[in-house]
Design an enzyme around this catalytic site. Structure first.
Site, PDB file in Angstrom:
ATOM      1  CB  SER A 160      18.172 -33.378  52.541  1.00 47.90           C
ATOM      2  OG  SER A 160      17.208 -32.612  53.221  1.00 47.90           O
ATOM      3  CG  ASP A 253      19.412 -25.727  51.264  1.00 45.97           C
ATOM      4  OD1 ASP A 253      18.320 -25.690  51.859  1.00 45.97           O
ATOM      5  OD2 ASP A 253      20.161 -26.717  51.288  1.00 45.97           O
ATOM      6  CG  HIS A 283      17.146 -28.631  50.277  1.00 44.65           C
ATOM      7  ND1 HIS A 283      18.217 -28.753  51.123  1.00 44.65           N
ATOM      8  CD2 HIS A 283      16.391 -29.744  50.455  1.00 44.65           C
ATOM      9  CE1 HIS A 283      18.118 -29.888  51.790  1.00 44.65           C
ATOM     10  NE2 HIS A 283      17.020 -30.515  51.402  1.00 44.65           N
TER      11      HIS A 283
END
Length: 309
Positions: A160, A253, A283
């Site tokens: 991320s 995601d 995610h």
């Protein structure tokens, strides 16, 4: 195209969505402290933390502040490659303790030294403070490894926001910075600060990470005068000297399409790059390991195979 959630995540995601709706009804206002608390709660879903031969807390001491790190090695007497790991959390959350189990598993799967970096976080330290910390560790990581053998291969990895840091370092290298990066491992990376790709809308609600939450993260991360597209790695300088790259995406995601676009840019440049998508995953699924053990086992296997290729 909106992703289709894996059946074994439906109950958990349903509960999260109900809780989010209730928070809105109750007028809960997001704060950095609340965001950090909520992310830390995901640690309850990562209960397996394997033993490893060497683990040490240290810090890179610089003039203005110290940068904490946590060092792992499965074989401290062997000259192993080194991976700098930058955790996720929207540039606002996360720390080395939360990512301790994941870094152990990466070190074991890849048979490498892992240095987990606790870079400075927004909003207390907005862009580019955390990125500057990452560059300092990349430049001086060897000074941290006084008790661990290592070879001259240096890699970066992150999930991320950590993926944003990796790709931003690669962008700085393309702009002329004297940086060495042999490989990068990107786990559902954030590489677009301008919300330019379809999955941001298509997967932007109901799948753990929402478009509203991403927008709030970026509002806290950036000053008002930055051009967010200009600092987005997916649009930034990139050339054929970019490191070999592994891109991991999750089909549910909101950041899926930007990561795929980054991979495609590398392909067009002739860079050695691999992409693997986890169908039905959201995610941050690495932070939900107890709910998705098979997917996480495959994730670490893919990382290990790439680093050792």
């Amino acid at each position: 195209m909106r992703g289709t959630l894996a059946p074994h995540l439906e109950e958990f995601i349903g509960q999260l969505n109900q809780a989010a709706e209730q928070a809105i009804k109750d007028g809960v206002v997001p704060t950095p402290e609340l965001a950090r608390t909520n992310l830390a709660k995901l640690s309850a879903f990562v209960t397996k933390s394997p033993d490893i031969a060497f683990m040490q807390n240290s810090e890179l001491v610089i003039k203005s502040h110290n940068i904490p790190v946590r060092i792992y090695s499965p074989a401290p007497d062997e000259r192993l490659p080194v991976l700098l790991y930058f955790h996720g959390g929207g540039h606002m959350c996360g720390d080395t303790q939360m990512y301790d189990p994941m870094c152990r598993k990466i070190a074991l799967a890849a048979n490498c030294v892992v240095i987990s970096v606790e870079y400075r976080l927004a909003p207390e330290h907005p862009y580019p403070a955390g990125l500057d910390d990452a560059e300092l560790v990349l430049r001086h990581y060897q000074t941290l490894l006084t008790d661990v053998a290592f070879n001259n291969q240096i890699m970066v990895g992150g999930d991320s926001a950590g993926g944003a840091i990796c790709t931003s370092l690669v962008m700085r290298k393309a702009q002329g910075a004297d940086l060495t990066i042999d490989k990068q491992v990107l786990i559902y990376p954030s590489v677009d600060y301008s919300f330019s790709f379809p999955s941001f809308i298509e997967n932007g609600d109901g799948y753990l990470l929402t478009k509203a939450r991403v927008q709030w993260y970026f509002e806290n991360y950036f000053h008002q005068d930055e051009s967010r597209k200009a600092v987005s790695p997916v649009f930034g300088p990139l050339d054929k000297t970019a490191p070999a790259t592994l891109v991991i995406t999750a089909s549910c995601d909101p950041l899926r399409d930007e990561a795929i676009a980054y991979h495609q840019r590398l392909v067009e440049l002739g860079v050695n790059t691999q992409h693997y998508e986890f169908e039905g995953m959201v995610h941050a699924f690495m932070n939900l390991e107890d709910l998705v053990p098979d997917e996480c086992a495959l994730l670490f296997e893919k990382i290990g195979a790439f680093i050792n290729s």
